[in-house]
Design a protein around this motif. Structure first.
Motif, mmCIF file in Angstrom:
data_model
loop_
_atom_site.group_PDB
_atom_site.id
_atom_site.type_symbol
_atom_site.label_atom_id
_atom_site.label_comp_id
_atom_site.label_asym_id
_atom_site.label_seq_id
_atom_site.Cartn_x
_atom_site.Cartn_y
_atom_site.Cartn_z
ATOM 1 N N VAL A 311 0.854 -1.192 0.000
ATOM 2 C CA VAL A 311 0.000 0.000 0.000
ATOM 3 C C VAL A 311 0.886 1.237 0.000
ATOM 4 C CG1 VAL A 311 -1.917 -1.141 1.188
ATOM 5 C CG2 VAL A 311 -0.143 0.002 2.510
ATOM 6 N N ASN A 312 0.284 2.339 -0.345
ATOM 7 C CA ASN A 312 0.988 3.626 -0.331
ATOM 8 C C ASN A 312 0.784 4.272 1.032
ATOM 9 O OD1 ASN A 312 2.258 6.010 -0.860
ATOM 10 N ND2 ASN A 312 0.892 6.669 -2.506
ATOM 11 N N LEU A 313 1.832 4.310 1.830
ATOM 12 C CA LEU A 313 1.729 4.871 3.175
ATOM 13 C C LEU A 313 1.364 6.349 3.130
ATOM 14 C CD1 LEU A 313 2.116 4.478 6.232
ATOM 15 C CD2 LEU A 313 4.550 4.983 5.910
ATOM 16 N N ALA A 314 1.729 7.045 2.070
ATOM 17 C CA ALA A 314 1.408 8.469 1.982
ATOM 18 C C ALA A 314 -0.102 8.708 1.989
ATOM 19 C CB ALA A 314 2.038 9.063 0.716
ATOM 20 N N LEU A 315 -0.873 7.818 1.343
ATOM 21 C CA LEU A 315 -2.334 7.956 1.334
ATOM 22 C C LEU A 315 -2.909 7.744 2.730
ATOM 23 C CD1 LEU A 315 -3.166 6.075 -1.994
ATOM 24 C CD2 LEU A 315 -2.873 8.538 -1.613
ATOM 25 N N ILE A 316 -2.341 6.794 3.464
ATOM 26 C CA ILE A 316 -2.806 6.559 4.836
ATOM 27 C C ILE A 316 -2.545 7.779 5.702
ATOM 28 C CG2 ILE A 316 -2.470 5.115 6.878
ATOM 29 C CD1 ILE A 316 -1.819 2.795 5.068
ATOM 30 N N LEU A 317 -1.362 8.358 5.573
ATOM 31 C CA LEU A 317 -1.040 9.534 6.378
ATOM 32 C C LEU A 317 -1.926 10.722 6.004
ATOM 33 C CD1 LEU A 317 2.864 9.308 6.409
ATOM 34 C CD2 LEU A 317 1.235 8.441 8.091
ATOM 35 N N ASP A 318 -2.266 10.862 4.724
ATOM 36 C CA ASP A 318 -3.179 11.936 4.313
ATOM 37 C C ASP A 318 -4.565 11.740 4.925
ATOM 38 O OD1 ASP A 318 -1.215 13.188 2.865
ATOM 39 O OD2 ASP A 318 -1.742 12.209 0.972
ATOM 40 N N ASP A 319 -5.027 10.479 4.990
ATOM 41 C CA ASP A 319 -6.328 10.204 5.609
ATOM 42 C C ASP A 319 -6.313 10.549 7.096
ATOM 43 O OD1 ASP A 319 -7.250 9.335 3.186
ATOM 44 O OD2 ASP A 319 -6.975 7.199 3.614
ATOM 45 N N VAL A 320 -5.230 10.185 7.788
ATOM 46 C CA VAL A 320 -5.118 10.501 9.218
ATOM 47 C C VAL A 320 -5.099 12.015 9.416
ATOM 48 C CG1 VAL A 320 -3.649 10.303 11.245
ATOM 49 C CG2 VAL A 320 -3.953 8.330 9.744
ATOM 50 N N ALA A 321 -4.368 12.724 8.561
ATOM 51 C CA ALA A 321 -4.297 14.179 8.683
ATOM 52 C C ALA A 321 -5.664 14.822 8.428
ATOM 53 C CB ALA A 321 -3.254 14.724 7.710
ATOM 54 N N ALA A 322 -6.395 14.298 7.444
ATOM 55 C CA ALA A 322 -7.719 14.848 7.156
ATOM 56 C C ALA A 322 -8.659 14.656 8.339
ATOM 57 C CB ALA A 322 -8.291 14.185 5.904
ATOM 58 N N GLY A 323 -8.600 13.500 8.991
ATOM 59 C CA GLY A 323 -9.449 13.276 10.162
ATOM 60 C C GLY A 323 -9.095 14.199 11.312
ATOM 61 N N ALA A 324 -7.790 14.435 11.503
ATOM 62 C CA ALA A 324 -7.383 15.332 12.580
ATOM 63 C C ALA A 324 -7.807 16.765 12.297
ATOM 64 C CB ALA A 324 -5.866 15.252 12.769
ATOM 65 N N THR A 329 -7.852 20.245 14.565
ATOM 66 C CA THR A 329 -6.432 20.286 14.889
ATOM 67 C C THR A 329 -5.668 21.021 13.798
ATOM 68 O OG1 THR A 329 -6.610 18.156 16.021
ATOM 69 C CG2 THR A 329 -4.395 18.888 15.425
ATOM 70 N N GLU A 330 -4.736 21.865 14.224
ATOM 71 C CA GLU A 330 -3.841 22.526 13.277
ATOM 72 C C GLU A 330 -2.689 21.569 12.981
ATOM 73 O OE1 GLU A 330 -0.876 26.424 12.996
ATOM 74 O OE2 GLU A 330 -2.313 26.226 14.655
ATOM 75 N N LEU A 331 -2.748 20.915 11.835
ATOM 76 C CA LEU A 331 -1.807 19.853 11.531
ATOM 77 C C LEU A 331 -1.128 20.118 10.194
ATOM 78 C CD1 LEU A 331 -2.190 16.139 12.281
ATOM 79 C CD2 LEU A 331 -1.522 16.770 9.974
ATOM 80 N N GLU A 332 0.195 19.970 10.183
ATOM 81 C CA GLU A 332 1.005 20.139 8.974
ATOM 82 C C GLU A 332 1.528 18.780 8.528
ATOM 83 O OE1 GLU A 332 5.257 22.211 7.657
ATOM 84 O OE2 GLU A 332 4.262 22.778 9.542
ATOM 85 N N VAL A 333 1.476 18.523 7.223
ATOM 86 C CA VAL A 333 1.885 17.228 6.674
ATOM 87 C C VAL A 333 3.066 17.428 5.732
ATOM 88 C CG1 VAL A 333 1.173 15.199 5.355
ATOM 89 C CG2 VAL A 333 -0.468 16.352 6.854
ATOM 90 N N ASN A 334 4.142 16.680 5.981
ATOM 91 C CA ASN A 334 5.317 16.680 5.106
ATOM 92 C C ASN A 334 5.585 15.236 4.684
ATOM 93 O OD1 ASN A 334 5.766 19.472 5.449
ATOM 94 N ND2 ASN A 334 6.843 19.086 7.377
ATOM 95 N N VAL A 335 4.916 14.802 3.642
ATOM 96 C CA VAL A 335 4.973 13.409 3.200
ATOM 97 C C VAL A 335 5.188 13.393 1.688
ATOM 98 C CG1 VAL A 335 3.745 11.221 3.083
ATOM 99 C CG2 VAL A 335 3.430 12.695 5.064
ATOM 100 N N PRO A 336 6.122 12.558 1.178
ATOM 101 C CA PRO A 336 6.272 12.436 -0.277
ATOM 102 C C PRO A 336 5.040 11.782 -0.901
ATOM 103 C CG PRO A 336 7.641 10.826 0.856
ATOM 104 C CD PRO A 336 7.096 11.739 1.917
ATOM 105 N N ALA A 337 4.926 11.909 -2.209
ATOM 106 C CA ALA A 337 3.734 11.401 -2.893
ATOM 107 C C ALA A 337 3.687 9.878 -2.926
ATOM 108 C CB ALA A 337 3.675 11.958 -4.319
ATOM 109 N N GLU A 338 4.826 9.217 -2.839
ATOM 110 C CA GLU A 338 4.866 7.758 -2.984
ATOM 111 C C GLU A 338 5.756 7.157 -1.909
ATOM 112 O OE1 GLU A 338 3.586 4.247 -4.823
ATOM 113 O OE2 GLU A 338 3.020 6.309 -5.289
#
Length: 444
Positions: A311-324, A329-338
């Motif tokens: 799986v693409n871990l970046a998509l999982i982290l984007d989902d977690v960030a969207a829920g937060a 929550t004021e949340l910043e995401v620094n994740v590569p696309a793949e």
């Protein structure tokens, strides 16, 4: 006192040792074999071969000396030729005399084996005159020249009368037998090591929560026993997890039934001024109890029956960030696309969500980052909250050891179990933002 090897030598010796079981086993078998055969070669070469070579060289030197004595006693050229012809017939030596010739100096070329040294020693003992030997010009004969008082004696001795061919046969037998035994041992040991490696891979995959089929026992009896024990352990662990999940699911269902009745009863109460605050507080308590039951069930269930897949871990982290962010929550995401790796998506999402929830309860700003590092992926959750003292960071991973009020004390425990089940690690550190950093390392 017993002498000890210097430490640098021991360290260097350990560094040169093979790391694998196959290499070490073959080394253990090969070294004694080579030592034994080297001793056998030395015994043969140093005693039997040298003795035979000295006797053969002494016989040739004696026949030449006998011929020279006769020739020097005879003064008539015809008689000398008769003596040389007799030596040719009786000693099988091609021998002739060159009257008045002078021996030319010649560089000696050594050959493999003791034959040339033994012949030179025998000629030196028999004759006190200069001589030369040529072992390379004629492959069938050895050319010998001796300086006599009235000329040069040329002798062509058959090489087979001096060479001991058994040395090459013996060395060939030693090397061939060693290689044959080494090849047979390598073939059998490779099969044994293959079974051990298969068992190690299955144990590693099962420890990471992957669906591993039973191992087919093969190899030595000890390896078969280990494979059978692993299969039994795997079945017992699966039954235990299934029974624990079913039990907690039943307890959760039984507890949620009265909680549902309480929620309905609270919903049917009249919303008077006197009861409004009490009803609100009781409703919040019921919701808190349901949330705690859900947390306990998630802890008991672990990762369930979910199978690992790419799986693409970046998509999982984007989902977690969207829920937060939906939770304010004021949340910043620094994740590569793949960031593709093999894992259980729902379990990893739960672990990172727990870390983000833990951070946002204590901080105003949270940063979620991920990056590939060699053969692993590192995920960090940083916050600007008060953090956790270094001496208490290990205790917060224990079940029900909540670091704050309102928590179940299972969030970090569940996160660590999930990460460890994937073969990774999770640690708490000081964050560059001034609060706490939760760092996860997942193998690729």
């Amino acid at each position: 006192m017993r002498a000890r090897l210097p430490l640098p030598f021991v360290a260097q010796l350990k560094h040169l040792m093979p790391r694998g079981l196959l290499g070490r086993t073959l080394l253990i078998m090969l070294v004694p074999l080579v030592v034994v055969q080297a001793i056998a070669l030395q015994i043969f070469y140093g005693s039997h071969l040298n003795l035979v070579s000295r006797r053969l060289s002494g016989a040739i030197a004696g026949e030449i000396s006998y011929t020279v004595d006769i020739v020097q006693r005879l003064k008539d050229p015809a008689e000398r030729e008769w003596a040389l012809q007799l030596a040719r017939n009786e000693f099988v030596l091609d021998i002739k005399l060159e009257p008045g010739a002078k021996l030319l100096p010649q560089k000696r070329i050594n050959i493999l084996g003791p034959e040339d040294d033994d012949l030179a020693q025998a000629l030196t003992e028999r004759f006190r005159v200069p001589f030369t030997m040529d072992w390379t010009s004629d492959p069938q004969s050895v050319l010998i020249q001796l300086q006599l008082a009235d000329g040069v004696l040329d002798v062509k001795a058959p090489r087979k009368r001096l060479a001991t061919g058994t040395i090459f046969l013996f060395v060939g037998w030693l090397v061939g037998s060693a290689l044959l035994l080494f090849a047979i041992a390598a073939m059998f040991m490779r099969n044994q090591v293959r079974a051990i490696r298969r068992l190690a891979r299955s144990a590693e995959a099962f420890g990471m929560g992957r669906d591993v089929p039973p191992i087919r026992p093969e190899g030595a009896s000890e390896v078969r026993q280990a494979a059978t024990a692993f299969n039994r352990m795997q079945d017992r662990i699966r039954r235990f997890l299934a029974q624990r999940t079913e039990m907690l699911a039943g307890v959760s269902h039984d507890l949620r039934t009265p909680l549902t009745r309480l929620r309905l009863a609270l919903a049917m109460l009249p919303r008077t001024e006197d009861l409004r605050d009490d009803v609100t507080e009781m409703t919040a308590d019921v919701e808190e109890m349901e949330r705690m039951i859900g947390g306990y069930l998630a802890f008991a269930r672990g990762e369930g029956i979910e199978q690992a897949e790419s799986v693409n871990l970046a998509l999982i982290l984007d989902d977690v960030a969207a829920g937060a962010r939906r939770a304010g929550t004021e949340l910043e995401v620094n994740v590569p696309a793949e960031l593709t790796l093999k894992l259980r998506a729902d379990a990893v999402r739960r672990a990172i969500t727990n870390l983000v929830d833990n951070a946002r309860r204590h901080a105003r700003h949270v940063v979620l980052a991920a990056a590939a590092q060699g053969r692993s992926v590192q995920v960090t959750v940083d916050d600007d909250g008060p953090g956790i003292p270094a001496d208490k960071r290990e205790s917060v991973f224990r079940p029900f050891e909540s670091g704050s009020s309102g928590g179940t004390g299972l969030g970090l425990t569940i996160a660590r179990d999930i990460v460890h089940a994937h073969g990774g690690e999770i640690v708490l550190e000081d964050s560059p933002m001034g609060g706490l950093r939760a760092r996860i390392r997942l193998p690729v």
